[in-house]
Design a protein around this motif. Sequence first.
Motif, PDB file in Angstrom:
ATOM      1  N   MET A   1    -120.460 -34.690 -27.189  1.00 36.78           N
ATOM      2  CA  MET A   1    -121.452 -33.749 -27.448  1.00 36.78           C
ATOM      3  C   MET A   1    -123.105 -34.470 -27.178  1.00 36.78           C
ATOM      4  O   MET A   1    -123.198 -35.022 -27.812  1.00 36.78           O
ATOM      5  CB  MET A   1    -121.521 -32.569 -28.863  1.00 36.78           C
ATOM      6  N   SER A   2    -124.051 -34.004 -26.405  1.00 39.34           N
ATOM      7  CA  SER A   2    -125.357 -34.889 -26.078  1.00 39.34           C
ATOM      8  C   SER A   2    -126.203 -33.665 -26.713  1.00 39.34           C
ATOM      9  O   SER A   2    -126.069 -32.364 -26.254  1.00 39.34           O
ATOM     10  CB  SER A   2    -125.345 -35.121 -24.705  1.00 39.34           C
ATOM     11  N   ILE A   3    -126.878 -33.900 -27.900  1.00 41.39           N
ATOM     12  CA  ILE A   3    -127.805 -32.878 -28.029  1.00 41.39           C
ATOM     13  C   ILE A   3    -129.190 -33.589 -27.932  1.00 41.39           C
ATOM     14  O   ILE A   3    -129.790 -34.665 -28.963  1.00 41.39           O
ATOM     15  CB  ILE A   3    -127.649 -31.926 -29.314  1.00 41.39           C
ATOM     16  N   ASP A   4    -130.189 -32.616 -27.410  1.00 39.12           N
ATOM     17  CA  ASP A   4    -131.880 -33.912 -27.553  1.00 39.12           C
ATOM     18  C   ASP A   4    -132.914 -33.327 -28.652  1.00 39.12           C
ATOM     19  O   ASP A   4    -132.765 -32.229 -28.110  1.00 39.12           O
ATOM     20  CB  ASP A   4    -132.574 -33.705 -26.263  1.00 39.12           C
ATOM     21  N   LEU A   5    -132.805 -34.273 -29.512  1.00 40.84           N
ATOM     22  CA  LEU A   5    -133.498 -33.184 -30.349  1.00 40.84           C
ATOM     23  C   LEU A   5    -134.923 -33.481 -30.466  1.00 40.84           C
ATOM     24  O   LEU A   5    -135.226 -34.862 -30.580  1.00 40.84           O
ATOM     25  CB  LEU A   5    -133.081 -33.708 -32.376  1.00 40.84           C
ATOM     26  N   THR A   6    -135.686 -32.691 -30.148  1.00 48.99           N
ATOM     27  CA  THR A   6    -137.099 -32.860 -30.041  1.00 48.99           C
ATOM     28  C   THR A   6    -137.513 -31.801 -30.275  1.00 48.99           C
ATOM     29  O   THR A   6    -137.427 -30.868 -29.882  1.00 48.99           O
ATOM     30  CB  THR A   6    -137.364 -33.733 -28.616  1.00 48.99           C
ATOM     31  N   GLY A 126    -133.591 -29.462 -39.601  1.00 47.60           N
ATOM     32  CA  GLY A 126    -134.910 -28.511 -39.872  1.00 47.60           C
ATOM     33  C   GLY A 126    -135.985 -29.298 -39.021  1.00 47.60           C
ATOM     34  O   GLY A 126    -136.276 -29.018 -38.268  1.00 47.60           O
ATOM     35  N   ARG A 127    -136.433 -30.570 -39.643  1.00 50.80           N
ATOM     36  CA  ARG A 127    -137.253 -31.074 -39.065  1.00 50.80           C
ATOM     37  C   ARG A 127    -137.595 -30.748 -37.127  1.00 50.80           C
ATOM     38  O   ARG A 127    -138.663 -30.508 -36.565  1.00 50.80           O
ATOM     39  CB  ARG A 127    -137.563 -32.677 -38.861  1.00 50.80           C
ATOM     40  N   LEU A 128    -136.751 -31.549 -36.493  1.00 55.85           N
ATOM     41  CA  LEU A 128    -136.665 -31.534 -35.388  1.00 55.85           C
ATOM     42  C   LEU A 128    -135.666 -29.920 -34.257  1.00 55.85           C
ATOM     43  O   LEU A 128    -135.325 -29.524 -33.526  1.00 55.85           O
ATOM     44  CB  LEU A 128    -135.385 -32.998 -34.769  1.00 55.85           C
ATOM     45  N   ASP A 129    -135.565 -29.143 -35.407  1.00 59.37           N
ATOM     46  CA  ASP A 129    -134.779 -27.754 -35.339  1.00 59.37           C
ATOM     47  C   ASP A 129    -135.659 -26.739 -34.085  1.00 59.37           C
ATOM     48  O   ASP A 129    -137.474 -26.570 -34.840  1.00 59.37           O
ATOM     49  CB  ASP A 129    -134.353 -26.587 -36.155  1.00 59.37           C
ATOM     50  N   GLU A 165    -134.074 -34.695 -43.496  1.00 61.20           N
ATOM     51  CA  GLU A 165    -134.356 -33.690 -41.773  1.00 61.20           C
ATOM     52  C   GLU A 165    -134.232 -32.555 -42.753  1.00 61.20           C
ATOM     53  O   GLU A 165    -134.898 -31.486 -41.745  1.00 61.20           O
ATOM     54  CB  GLU A 165    -132.873 -33.635 -41.292  1.00 61.20           C
ATOM     55  N   LYS A 166    -134.016 -31.713 -43.418  1.00 61.74           N
ATOM     56  CA  LYS A 166    -133.689 -30.364 -43.860  1.00 61.74           C
ATOM     57  C   LYS A 166    -134.996 -29.856 -44.204  1.00 61.74           C
ATOM     58  O   LYS A 166    -135.409 -29.051 -44.307  1.00 61.74           O
ATOM     59  CB  LYS A 166    -132.237 -29.445 -45.000  1.00 61.74           C
ATOM     60  N   ALA A 167    -135.711 -30.553 -45.328  1.00 62.88           N
ATOM     61  CA  ALA A 167    -137.034 -30.826 -46.216  1.00 62.88           C
ATOM     62  C   ALA A 167    -138.411 -30.864 -44.577  1.00 62.88           C
ATOM     63  O   ALA A 167    -139.064 -30.958 -45.150  1.00 62.88           O
ATOM     64  CB  ALA A 167    -137.120 -32.172 -47.334  1.00 62.88           C
ATOM     65  N   GLY A 168    -137.777 -31.409 -43.309  1.00 68.24           N
ATOM     66  CA  GLY A 168    -138.868 -31.533 -42.685  1.00 68.24           C
ATOM     67  C   GLY A 168    -139.184 -30.261 -42.124  1.00 68.24           C
ATOM     68  O   GLY A 168    -140.286 -29.389 -41.571  1.00 68.24           O
TER      69      GLY A 168
END
Length: 192
Positions: A1-6, A126-129, A165-168
């Motif tokens: 699965m491809s997810i582009d997190l930005t 979190g950070r990139l959600d 990541e969550k703390a982002g």
Amino acid sequence: MSIDLTLDRIRNLISRFERYDRPTVHIAGTNGKGSVSAFLASIFSSAGLSVGRFNSPHLVTPSDCISINSKPIADDLYASIKSEVEVVNDKEGCKASDFEVLTVAALLAFERAKLDVVVCEVGLGGRLDATNVLPDEAIIASVITSIALDHTAFLGSTPAAIAREKAGIIRKNGLVILAKQAYPEAAAVVEE
């Protein structure tokens, strides 16, 4: 699965609409996000506040993850706002994902309803959600629930990496509520 997190696409898309400034509690973590968001929404509602709630994932239809005053958003209102967001997304070439469109639609619904408070749950990480597009000044508290190994292909393979990541979602000089953690290294990263 491809997810582009930005956050680039959603920042571009949301910038085309009115500014979101509802007081918001932002919740990230592995376990307990849904329960914490339900508890907080109930507490705020019991205090007489108008409350929006955004949860991820949806249960049956995408609109059921958006609630206003403890009721799922009306189908016609959701369809109208989603269509408006999709038109702008296509016209402006933002290339936002379905979740990003859903997130912008939720935030617009909450803003236009002029709710007293919103409880917003992170979708992935979190950070990139997509929800991390919330403006700093709107965040009244960042909540980090229990962290465990989840989505390791995207967030990292250790509790510490996932916690980072969550703390982002934590804002500089913002209020942070950290749940008891099973992994001391996760708590240490969040506290850092």
